[in-house]
Design a protein around this motif. Structure first.
Motif, PDB file in Angstrom:
ATOM      1  N   VAL A 169       0.858  -1.185   0.000  1.00 58.47           N
ATOM      2  CA  VAL A 169       0.000   0.000   0.000  1.00 58.47           C
ATOM      3  C   VAL A 169       0.893   1.233   0.000  1.00 58.47           C
ATOM      4  CG1 VAL A 169      -1.878  -1.141   1.245  1.00 58.47           C
ATOM      5  CG2 VAL A 169      -0.185   0.156   2.530  1.00 58.47           C
ATOM      6  N   ASP A 170       0.379   2.306  -0.566  1.00 59.80           N
ATOM      7  CA  ASP A 170       1.076   3.584  -0.506  1.00 59.80           C
ATOM      8  C   ASP A 170       0.905   4.118   0.914  1.00 59.80           C
ATOM      9  OD1 ASP A 170       1.148   6.680  -0.709  1.00 59.80           O
ATOM     10  OD2 ASP A 170       2.006   5.967  -2.606  1.00 59.80           O
ATOM     11  N   PRO A 171       1.963   4.648   1.510  1.00 59.22           N
ATOM     12  CA  PRO A 171       1.837   5.163   2.887  1.00 59.22           C
ATOM     13  C   PRO A 171       0.691   6.167   3.050  1.00 59.22           C
ATOM     14  CG  PRO A 171       4.140   5.088   2.270  1.00 59.22           C
ATOM     15  CD  PRO A 171       3.347   4.738   1.027  1.00 59.22           C
ATOM     16  N   THR A 172       0.383   6.936   1.998  1.00 62.18           N
ATOM     17  CA  THR A 172      -0.706   7.919   2.111  1.00 62.18           C
ATOM     18  C   THR A 172      -2.068   7.235   2.269  1.00 62.18           C
ATOM     19  OG1 THR A 172      -0.934   8.069  -0.306  1.00 62.18           O
ATOM     20  CG2 THR A 172       0.555   9.651   0.767  1.00 62.18           C
ATOM     21  N   GLU A 173      -2.202   5.985   1.810  1.00 54.99           N
ATOM     22  CA  GLU A 173      -3.459   5.245   1.951  1.00 54.99           C
ATOM     23  C   GLU A 173      -3.758   4.915   3.412  1.00 54.99           C
ATOM     24  OE1 GLU A 173      -4.214   1.876  -0.752  1.00 54.99           O
ATOM     25  OE2 GLU A 173      -2.377   2.511  -1.777  1.00 54.99           O
ATOM     26  N   LEU A 174      -2.747   4.947   4.253  1.00 57.39           N
ATOM     27  CA  LEU A 174      -2.924   4.584   5.657  1.00 57.39           C
ATOM     28  C   LEU A 174      -3.543   5.711   6.482  1.00 57.39           C
ATOM     29  CD1 LEU A 174       0.410   2.644   6.225  1.00 57.39           C
ATOM     30  CD2 LEU A 174      -1.879   1.691   5.825  1.00 57.39           C
ATOM     31  N   GLY A 175      -3.499   6.930   5.959  1.00 59.98           N
ATOM     32  CA  GLY A 175      -4.083   8.058   6.687  1.00 59.98           C
ATOM     33  C   GLY A 175      -3.310   8.380   7.958  1.00 59.98           C
ATOM     34  N   GLU A 176      -4.033   8.893   8.932  1.00 61.97           N
ATOM     35  CA  GLU A 176      -3.430   9.257  10.211  1.00 61.97           C
ATOM     36  C   GLU A 176      -3.484   8.065  11.174  1.00 61.97           C
ATOM     37  OE1 GLU A 176      -1.884  12.174  11.030  1.00 61.97           O
ATOM     38  OE2 GLU A 176      -2.147  12.618   8.893  1.00 61.97           O
ATOM     39  N   PRO A 177      -2.574   8.002  12.122  1.00 61.93           N
ATOM     40  CA  PRO A 177      -2.641   6.921  13.110  1.00 61.93           C
ATOM     41  C   PRO A 177      -3.961   6.970  13.890  1.00 61.93           C
ATOM     42  CG  PRO A 177      -0.531   8.061  13.248  1.00 61.93           C
ATOM     43  CD  PRO A 177      -1.413   8.870  12.327  1.00 61.93           C
ATOM     44  N   VAL A 178      -4.463   5.789  14.240  1.00 58.23           N
ATOM     45  CA  VAL A 178      -5.705   5.697  15.021  1.00 58.23           C
ATOM     46  C   VAL A 178      -5.419   5.452  16.500  1.00 58.23           C
ATOM     47  CG1 VAL A 178      -7.118   4.918  13.075  1.00 58.23           C
ATOM     48  CG2 VAL A 178      -5.945   3.215  14.515  1.00 58.23           C
ATOM     49  N   HIS A 179      -4.145   5.186  16.809  1.00 59.39           N
ATOM     50  CA  HIS A 179      -3.788   4.878  18.201  1.00 59.39           C
ATOM     51  C   HIS A 179      -2.292   5.091  18.373  1.00 59.39           C
ATOM     52  CE1 HIS A 179      -4.073   2.924  22.107  1.00 59.39           C
ATOM     53  NE2 HIS A 179      -3.138   2.057  21.767  1.00 59.39           N
ATOM     54  N   HIS A 180      -1.904   5.466  19.577  1.00 60.91           N
ATOM     55  CA  HIS A 180      -0.496   5.637  19.928  1.00 60.91           C
ATOM     56  C   HIS A 180      -0.288   5.079  21.327  1.00 60.91           C
ATOM     57  CE1 HIS A 180       2.718   7.930  21.979  1.00 60.91           C
ATOM     58  NE2 HIS A 180       3.376   7.596  20.895  1.00 60.91           N
ATOM     59  N   GLU A 181       0.825   4.412  21.530  1.00 55.41           N
ATOM     60  CA  GLU A 181       1.157   3.930  22.870  1.00 55.41           C
ATOM     61  C   GLU A 181       2.661   3.798  23.013  1.00 55.41           C
ATOM     62  OE1 GLU A 181      -0.660   0.060  23.344  1.00 55.41           O
ATOM     63  OE2 GLU A 181       1.047  -0.953  22.447  1.00 55.41           O
ATOM     64  N   VAL A 182       3.084   3.756  24.261  1.00 50.44           N
ATOM     65  CA  VAL A 182       4.476   3.433  24.580  1.00 50.44           C
ATOM     66  C   VAL A 182       4.440   2.137  25.355  1.00 50.44           C
ATOM     67  CG1 VAL A 182       6.543   4.166  25.808  1.00 50.44           C
ATOM     68  CG2 VAL A 182       5.133   5.869  24.624  1.00 50.44           C
ATOM     69  N   THR A 183       5.218   1.170  24.914  1.00 44.41           N
ATOM     70  CA  THR A 183       5.237  -0.139  25.545  1.00 44.41           C
ATOM     71  C   THR A 183       6.676  -0.532  25.860  1.00 44.41           C
ATOM     72  OG1 THR A 183       4.466  -2.426  25.330  1.00 44.41           O
ATOM     73  CG2 THR A 183       5.316  -1.391  23.332  1.00 44.41           C
ATOM     74  N   GLU A 184       6.828  -1.358  26.851  1.00 46.80           N
ATOM     75  CA  GLU A 184       8.155  -1.857  27.223  1.00 46.80           C
ATOM     76  C   GLU A 184       8.135  -3.367  27.124  1.00 46.80           C
ATOM     77  OE1 GLU A 184       8.857  -0.273  31.117  1.00 46.80           O
ATOM     78  OE2 GLU A 184       9.126   1.770  30.354  1.00 46.80           O
ATOM     79  N   PHE A 185       9.218  -3.932  26.552  1.00 46.48           N
ATOM     80  CA  PHE A 185       9.307  -5.375  26.390  1.00 46.48           C
ATOM     81  C   PHE A 185      10.771  -5.781  26.272  1.00 46.48           C
ATOM     82  CE2 PHE A 185       9.077  -3.510  22.200  1.00 46.48           C
ATOM     83  CZ  PHE A 185      10.001  -4.227  21.441  1.00 46.48           C
ATOM     84  N   SER A 186      11.009  -7.079  26.414  1.00 43.94           N
ATOM     85  CA  SER A 186      12.363  -7.592  26.197  1.00 43.94           C
ATOM     86  C   SER A 186      12.338  -8.516  24.991  1.00 43.94           C
ATOM     87  CB  SER A 186      12.891  -8.319  27.429  1.00 43.94           C
ATOM     88  OG  SER A 186      12.119  -9.462  27.686  1.00 43.94           O
ATOM     89  N   TYR A 187      13.451  -8.543  24.270  1.00 43.71           N
ATOM     90  CA  TYR A 187      13.605  -9.388  23.104  1.00 43.71           C
ATOM     91  C   TYR A 187      15.091  -9.687  22.934  1.00 43.71           C
ATOM     92  CZ  TYR A 187      13.170 -11.150  18.360  1.00 43.71           C
ATOM     93  OH  TYR A 187      13.215 -11.952  17.243  1.00 43.71           O
ATOM     94  N   ARG A 188      15.391 -10.957  22.831  1.00 42.73           N
ATOM     95  CA  ARG A 188      16.795 -11.404  22.728  1.00 42.73           C
ATOM     96  C   ARG A 188      17.652 -10.807  23.858  1.00 42.73           C
ATOM     97  NH1 ARG A 188      17.831 -14.416  18.051  1.00 42.73           N
ATOM     98  NH2 ARG A 188      16.419 -14.015  16.314  1.00 42.73           N
ATOM     99  N   GLU A 189      17.048 -10.831  25.056  1.00 45.57           N
ATOM    100  CA  GLU A 189      17.715 -10.402  26.294  1.00 45.57           C
ATOM    101  C   GLU A 189      18.096  -8.918  26.312  1.00 45.57           C
ATOM    102  OE1 GLU A 189      20.797 -13.255  27.139  1.00 45.57           O
ATOM    103  OE2 GLU A 189      19.334 -14.884  27.290  1.00 45.57           O
ATOM    104  N   GLN A 190      17.426  -8.110  25.496  1.00 51.09           N
ATOM    105  CA  GLN A 190      17.598  -6.663  25.544  1.00 51.09           C
ATOM    106  C   GLN A 190      16.230  -6.066  25.882  1.00 51.09           C
ATOM    107  OE1 GLN A 190      19.740  -4.702  22.508  1.00 51.09           O
ATOM    108  NE2 GLN A 190      21.395  -6.178  22.535  1.00 51.09           N
ATOM    109  N   HIS A 191      16.250  -4.931  26.572  1.00 52.58           N
ATOM    110  CA  HIS A 191      15.015  -4.289  27.005  1.00 52.58           C
ATOM    111  C   HIS A 191      14.732  -3.070  26.121  1.00 52.58           C
ATOM    112  CE1 HIS A 191      14.936  -6.909  30.455  1.00 52.58           C
ATOM    113  NE2 HIS A 191      16.213  -6.620  30.647  1.00 52.58           N
ATOM    114  N   TYR A 192      13.485  -2.983  25.658  1.00 54.05           N
ATOM    115  CA  TYR A 192      13.085  -1.918  24.744  1.00 54.05           C
ATOM    116  C   TYR A 192      11.950  -1.097  25.329  1.00 54.05           C
ATOM    117  CZ  TYR A 192      15.694  -4.470  21.184  1.00 54.05           C
ATOM    118  OH  TYR A 192      16.687  -5.099  20.484  1.00 54.05           O
ATOM    119  N   ARG A 193      11.979   0.185  25.032  1.00 59.83           N
ATOM    120  CA  ARG A 193      10.849   1.083  25.280  1.00 59.83           C
ATOM    121  C   ARG A 193      10.452   1.570  23.888  1.00 59.83           C
ATOM    122  NH1 ARG A 193      12.887   4.503  28.797  1.00 59.83           N
ATOM    123  NH2 ARG A 193      12.089   3.331  30.564  1.00 59.83           N
TER     124      ARG A 193
END
Length: 154
Positions: A65-89
């Motif tokens: 899809v063309d990025p313009t077809e996606l319009g504006e975001p419908v939701h935003h969040e900040v999440t924290e998780f670990s992956y391959r023993e590294q921590h992400y925000r």
């Protein structure tokens, strides 16, 4: 704990039956743990959230899809998780994209996705609300309901 800050974009891909596509995968550092999640991933340098969402959608589902077809975001969040023993925000934006239907093509998976994503499935809101499966974002059913209400003009 030290976090790696990451920006991401994700897509709520919804078909004509109001089912959302979720991918199932896990973390190689934690074998046996699986969860369901929306297509998406981290922004590349200089990429906008919409460009990232469109790129990730193509890589993980084959849908271009063309990025313009996606319009504006419908939701935003900040999440924290670990992956391959590294921590992400992760600061992430969600886009809604509707399709009549779509047959997922995983040929665009990178090596990491090939190793960690094991299946995909179209889920109804009712199934999301009643499953014992781990699904992200955690409030996905409510988010989809809000999106449906917005589309209907409620």
């Amino acid at each position: 704990m030290t976090y790696i800050d990451r920006r991401a974009a994700r897509v709520l891909l919804v078909n004509a039956e109001d089912r959302v596509l979720l991918l199932c995968g896990g973390d190689p550092a934690r074998p046996g743990l699986r969860w369901w999640f929306t297509p998406g991933g981290g922004l590349d340098s200089g990429e906008t959230p919409a460009q990232c969402a469109a790129r990730e959608l193509a890589e993980e589902t084959g849908l271009r899809v063309d990025p313009t077809e996606l319009g504006e975001p419908v939701h935003h969040e900040v999440t924290e998780f670990s992956y391959r023993e590294q921590h992400y925000r992760q600061n992430q934006h969600f886009f809604l994209h509707r399709v009549p239907s779509w047959e997922v093509d995983s040929a665009g998976f990178d090596a990491d996705e090939q190793e960690t994503i094991t299946e995909h499935r179209w889920w109804s809101v009712a199934e999301i609300e009643t499953t014992d499966a781990e699904i992200y974002p955690a409030d996905l059913a409510a988010l989809l309901q809000r999106c449906a209400d917005t589309v209907r003009g409620h």
